[in-house]
Design an enzyme around this catalytic site. Structure first.
Site, mmCIF file in Angstrom:
data_model
loop_
_atom_site.group_PDB
_atom_site.id
_atom_site.type_symbol
_atom_site.label_atom_id
_atom_site.label_comp_id
_atom_site.label_asym_id
_atom_site.label_seq_id
_atom_site.Cartn_x
_atom_site.Cartn_y
_atom_site.Cartn_z
ATOM 1 N N MET A 97 43.165 73.845 7.314
ATOM 2 C CA MET A 97 43.950 72.675 6.928
ATOM 3 C C MET A 97 44.817 72.195 8.084
ATOM 4 O O MET A 97 44.661 71.123 8.587
ATOM 5 C CB MET A 97 44.805 72.996 5.718
ATOM 6 C CG MET A 97 43.982 73.164 4.448
ATOM 7 S SD MET A 97 45.019 73.301 3.021
ATOM 8 C CE MET A 97 43.752 73.248 1.767
ATOM 9 N N CYS A 98 45.761 73.017 8.516
ATOM 10 C CA CYS A 98 46.607 72.721 9.663
ATOM 11 C C CYS A 98 47.035 74.048 10.270
ATOM 12 O O CYS A 98 46.844 75.105 9.676
ATOM 13 C CB CYS A 98 47.857 71.922 9.258
ATOM 14 S SG CYS A 98 47.528 70.330 8.453
ATOM 15 N N ARG A 99 47.617 73.987 11.450
ATOM 16 C CA ARG A 99 48.223 75.145 12.091
ATOM 17 C C ARG A 99 49.590 74.708 12.622
ATOM 18 O O ARG A 99 49.738 73.570 13.090
ATOM 19 C CB ARG A 99 47.378 75.674 13.250
ATOM 20 C CG ARG A 99 45.918 76.021 12.919
ATOM 21 C CD ARG A 99 45.765 77.390 12.243
ATOM 22 N NE ARG A 99 46.002 77.335 10.812
ATOM 23 C CZ ARG A 99 45.984 78.399 10.014
ATOM 24 N NH1 ARG A 99 45.768 79.593 10.517
ATOM 25 N NH2 ARG A 99 46.189 78.263 8.726
#
Length: 277
Positions: free
Chosen positions: A1-3
């Site tokens: 998804m995101c980091r």
């Protein structure tokens, strides 16, 4: 998804922080190892605090972090004692600068990895519950920014864990009214410029990865040849979606349903659960 990553400690050079570690955030934007997607190329953002002003600076771009010359130029000449950085993999919202994290409100920053499930279904109900004086400040179209403003609405500035817990409870209640079984998936970081709060929680009890650095001085003694660690102060803290390297003993996983509170050299992990406002 995101980091994402959050750093606090003595002033650190952004290029050293974002580019130089073996598994840096910029490298994670292209080759994440623990995320639900390997590539996080839907833009990025950096927020940082200076010594002279309480309001943090922001740099957002819709370019992939690994392919933005301005990020490298800015990072090489910027030092900060508190940094938030985020690489984005969109869950449906448009790729535009106003949808890039971290989000800012006065001297506060906020960033999120995860999603509000079936967001289009619950978006109107959630948006209508944002305080009127905050609603006009929402610039983008993401669930993450709306989540931020709900937490502010429910008192996050006065009591961050309680405000976030109340927002999560409201999102879950709203989602379940619409038949959504697991409405919330989140790792969240927020800061007022002095203290950082990081949350790991999901409705199903299977949250995205989140780690923190252990005692930097102890890790430095075990790994004296690591050039990234040698410039970090003994009271430095890193909170990351996934470790910046494979140094044994350098990283500790933050438990499920927890809130990590970092203030100066002190860090404490507290239990976290949704709470009625």
């Amino acid at each position: 998804m995101c980091r994402w990553l959050a750093y606090s400690g003595s002033p650190v050079n952004l290029e050293d922080l974002l580019f130089k570690p073996a598994h840096s955030l910029v490298k994670q934007s292209r080759h994440a190892r623990l995320g639900s997607e390997e590539m996080n190329g839907d833009g990025f953002g950096v927020g940082w605090y200076s010594r002279r002003r309480p309001r943090p600076g922001l740099f957002h771009s819709t370019h992939p972090a690994w392919n933005d010359r301005n990020l490298r130029e800015l990072s090489a000449l910027t030092w900060s004692r508190l940094v938030f950085a985020h690489v984005r993999a969109s869950t449906g919202a448009a790729v535009q600068q106003t949808n890039c994290h971290p989000f800012r409100q006065d001297h506060w920053l906020w960033m999120h990895n995860g999603l509000i499930r079936d967001f289009p279904t619950v978006k109107r109900d959630l948006a209508c519950s944002v305080a009127p004086d905050l609603f006009s400040l929402i610039e983008g179209s993401t669930d993450s920014e709306l989540f931020f403003h709900l937490a502010l609405t429910f008192g996050m500035k006065d009591d961050p864990p309680a405000g976030v817990a109340a927002a999560v409870r409201f999102i879950e209640d709203t989602g379940r009214q619409h038949g959504i079984e697991y409405p919330v998936q989140m790792t969240v970081a927020t800061t007022d410029g002095e203290t950082t709060w990081a949350f790991r929680y999901s409705s199903e009890g299977a949250s995205r990865s989140l780690f923190r650095s252990v005692d930097i001085s102890a890790v430095r003694s075990m790994h004296a040849d690591d050039s990234f660690l040698e410039d970090l102060s003994a009271d430095a803290h890193l909170i990351v979606s996934e470790p910046l390297g494979d140094l044994e003993g350098a990283w500790e996983e933050i438990p499920e349903s927890s809130c990590l509170v970092v203030h100066g050299p002190d860090a404490e992990i507290l239990p976290f659960a949704p709470l009625a406002a």
